[in-house]
Scaffold this active site. Structure first.
Site, short mmCIF file in Angstrom:
data_model
loop_
_atom_site.label_atom_id
_atom_site.label_comp_id
_atom_site.label_asym_id
_atom_site.label_seq_id
_atom_site.Cartn_x
_atom_site.Cartn_y
_atom_site.Cartn_z
N SER A 168 -80.58 12.68 2.75
CA SER A 168 -79.28 12.96 2.11
C SER A 168 -78.27 13.65 3.03
O SER A 168 -77.49 14.49 2.59
CB SER A 168 -79.49 13.78 0.83
N GLY B 138 -82.69 9.94 -0.32
CA GLY B 138 -82.03 9.16 -1.36
C GLY B 138 -81.85 9.89 -2.68
O GLY B 138 -81.55 9.28 -3.70
N ASN C 277 -80.24 4.32 9.45
CA ASN C 277 -81.31 3.44 8.94
C ASN C 277 -80.74 2.69 7.74
O ASN C 277 -80.55 3.27 6.68
CB ASN C 277 -82.51 4.31 8.53
N TRP C 278 -80.50 1.40 7.94
CA TRP C 278 -79.86 0.61 6.87
C TRP C 278 -80.84 0.23 5.76
O TRP C 278 -80.44 -0.32 4.74
CB TRP C 278 -79.26 -0.67 7.44
N LYS C 279 -82.12 0.46 6.00
CA LYS C 279 -83.16 0.06 5.03
C LYS C 279 -82.96 -1.42 4.66
O LYS C 279 -82.52 -2.20 5.50
CB LYS C 279 -83.14 1.00 3.83
N HIS D 160 -91.98 5.69 8.46
CA HIS D 160 -90.99 6.16 7.48
C HIS D 160 -91.69 6.41 6.15
O HIS D 160 -92.62 5.69 5.79
CB HIS D 160 -89.88 5.10 7.33
N GLU E 91 -91.00 5.67 3.23
CA GLU E 91 -91.07 4.52 2.31
C GLU E 91 -92.21 3.57 2.72
O GLU E 91 -92.83 2.93 1.87
CB GLU E 91 -89.71 3.80 2.28
N GLY F 37 -79.52 7.60 6.00
CA GLY F 37 -79.77 6.43 5.16
C GLY F 37 -78.49 5.97 4.49
O GLY F 37 -77.64 5.32 5.10
N GLY F 38 -78.33 6.32 3.21
CA GLY F 38 -77.19 5.83 2.42
C GLY F 38 -75.83 5.98 3.11
O GLY F 38 -75.01 5.05 3.10
N GLU G 158 -88.21 14.13 7.80
CA GLU G 158 -87.55 13.65 6.60
C GLU G 158 -88.37 14.09 5.38
O GLU G 158 -89.34 13.41 5.01
CB GLU G 158 -87.46 12.13 6.62
P1 13P Z 1 -80.82 9.05 2.74
O1 13P Z 1 -79.88 9.55 3.80
O2 13P Z 1 -80.27 7.93 1.92
O3 13P Z 1 -81.37 10.17 1.93
O4 13P Z 1 -82.09 8.41 3.52
C1 13P Z 1 -82.67 9.10 4.55
C2 13P Z 1 -83.63 8.23 5.24
O5 13P Z 1 -84.66 7.86 4.66
C3 13P Z 1 -83.33 7.79 6.61
O6 13P Z 1 -84.42 7.17 7.20
#
Ligand code: 13P
Length: 258
Positions: free
Chosen positions: A218, A183, A19-21, A105, A107, A239-240, A177
């Site tokens: 993470s 994050g 997920n590149w956000k 998600h 967020e 994510g990251g 999640e």
């Molecule tokens: P991180 O891997 O950056 O914690 O993000 C997880 C995420 O929200 C994937 O959708």
């Protein structure tokens, strides 16, 4: 044990999704996907990337012919088209080559106020457009500390099942999640994650044996092996670490080795 693991693997092929956000640019899409091409083409697992909406078409073109699925990070709960300024429909996502879409998600839930009911409508919209929803669920730190994790996750599942039906929920992909692990660098321990995944599968009932449940929060190459070794963890939503090609391909390799 190895035979059981192999049988599970056939029904629930591991999936690693990035997920590149809200990250990237045209140059990033080109360079990043090119860097992933060789390392990912030899793996037997399922792999997916979720770029920002404006880059989906570009990513789909670049990935044409490669075994990497494309997903969107969100979709409109409205119809295929109409007077809904700023919205992107499931039909449009399908049109540019998506097969998957994230729904709910954390967020979207916390920053943009998406309720369980909104998430359920988006889930239905995704199914109607022929997309496979990746339903994200998870508790906040306060909820975990209050011992409410399973209750919160069950309510998130129930809201979708009530509108979409349990059949469509078990046929989708679920991503657990925990909000406190996203994050933050704080990963759920493999035991904590396994416990919730097992609870989700139990909640889903008999058909849940076939449902892929991903862990997100993470995940990096340093902790992926242990997480993926747990029986109810079928891969990861990254994510990251998905923004760094070496890291993302290392995580994919670790899922492939399970
Ligand atoms: P991180 O891997 O950056 O914690 O993000 C997880 C995420 O929200 C994937 O959708």
């Amino acid at each position: 044990m190895a035979v059981i693991r192999e049988a599970v693997r056939v029904t629930r092929k591991p999936l690693v999704a990035g997920n590149w956000k809200m990250h990237g640019s045209r140059d990033f899409v080109a360079a990043h996907l090119q860097a992933l091409e060789a390392p990912l083409s030899e793996l037997a697992i399922d792999i997916a990337v979720f770029p920002p909406a404006v880059y989906l078409d570009l990513a789909a073109r670049q990935l044409a012919g490669l075994p990497v699925a494309i997903g969107a990070q969100d979709l409109s709960l409205e119809e295929d088209s109409g007077a809904f300024t700023g919205e992107v429909s499931g039909a449009m996502l399908k049109d540019v080559g998506c097969s998957l879409v994230l729904v709910g998600h954390s967020e979207r839930r916390t920053i943009y106020g998406e309720s369980n009911e909104t998430v359920a409508k988006k889930f239905v919209a995704a199914c109607s457009a022929g997309l496979t929803p990746v339903l994200c669920v998870g508790e906040t730190l306060e909820q975990r500390e209050a011992g409410e994790t399973q209750q919160v996750v069950s309510a998130q599942l129930q809201a979708v099942a009530a509108v979409a039906g349990l059949d469509r929920l078990t046929a989708s992909i679920i991503a657990y999640e925990p909000v406190w692990a996203i994050g933050t660098g704080k990963t759920a321990t493999p035991d904590q994650a396994q416990e919730v995944h097992q609870g989700i599968r139990h909640w889903l009932g008999a058909e849940g044996a076939k449902t892929r449940i991903l862990y997100g929060g993470s995940v990096k190459a340093a902790n992926a092996r242990e997480l993926f070794s747990r029986p109810d963890i079928d891969g990861g939503l990254i994510g990251g670490a998905a923004l760094v090609p070496e890291e993302f391909s290392a995580i994919c390799r670790l899922a492939d080795q399970q």
